[in-house]
Design a protein around this motif. Sequence first.
Motif: not given
Length: 347
Positions: A213, A237, A270, A272, A285
């Motif tokens: 990632i 993501t 971010l 995920v 996400s």
Amino acid sequence: MLLLGAGLLACSRDAEVVRERLLVWGTEASLDIAGAPPGRAREAIAAASAAMLRLTGEWHAWQPSDLVRINEALARGERVEAPPSVIELVERSRPLVRKTGRLFDPGIGGLIQLWGFHTDEYPIRSPAPDAALLDAWLAMRPSLLDLRVEEGHLRPTGGTAVQLDFGAVGEGAAMEIAAGILREHGIENALLTLGGDMLAMGQRGHRAWRVGIEDPIAGGQAVFAELELRDGEGLFTSGNYARFRVAPDGARWPHIIDPRTARPATGTALAVVLARDPVAADALSTVLMIAGPARFAELLQDLGIGCALLLTDQNELLITRGMQARIRLQREVVPLGQPLDAGAGCR
């Protein structure tokens, strides 16, 4: 979609891999097939690539496509014919729009366009849209729920402001379709990657597919975490580091828009999600990116997602126990409380 390259890669002692790289909707995609005869692998890749090319011509939000034609008709208040793939995405998106309280909503394409995110050129440095325009959109707040499906046609029921954009769900749907085509061609082991999202089939030789990632704090130039994907799992993501505007203070305004404010989502770097439904995982996400830390636990519990994480732009981490058991972080973070027991795990 442009073909970037294909070849036989003998990069594993226990499985040869045939890889093809593509450009889909302006972002890089790859298809890796392990352990299959090269001829069969290339035939399968050609069929999957052709399907993704077709979907590009049906779903693209700003270049010539069926979706552009549909949006032009919706803006005129007209009933318009739509390809089966568009109808299916509308129908699959509808329950997710309701479950997320419209945090996920493919009907906000006009707002995304207003912010200038219908482009392949990033970062965007032009001035932000006028606040009066954003407030006018917010007063209408069009939604996918304003559309009715009628025998292969879409009809607007709540005015002419609804515009479709499948950017928050299209990658998951496209990979699901491509994986089905690979299976039809006898492929059992493959990894599909599109814009940083991944879907695994089978495994690579005698081990699972090992993936990374990207780190948003490093602008996507380093690996934030690693994990292994099992058969049928998708890793999706959303972040603020690839497609963004530069704010007046130099901060990043991501291409992910909060429909409640008509402004870009802020505070999250971010999000995920690891799940077996690529369409839902893709959408969720985005939802976590918008909702931020305050609603992380609530949304996961409401939606039955047991494997997820969220990283704030201050390097603070929220994570479920299921995800913690699967992931290997590659650098230090600041935990925001204990890992959340979301119940379902990663199944």
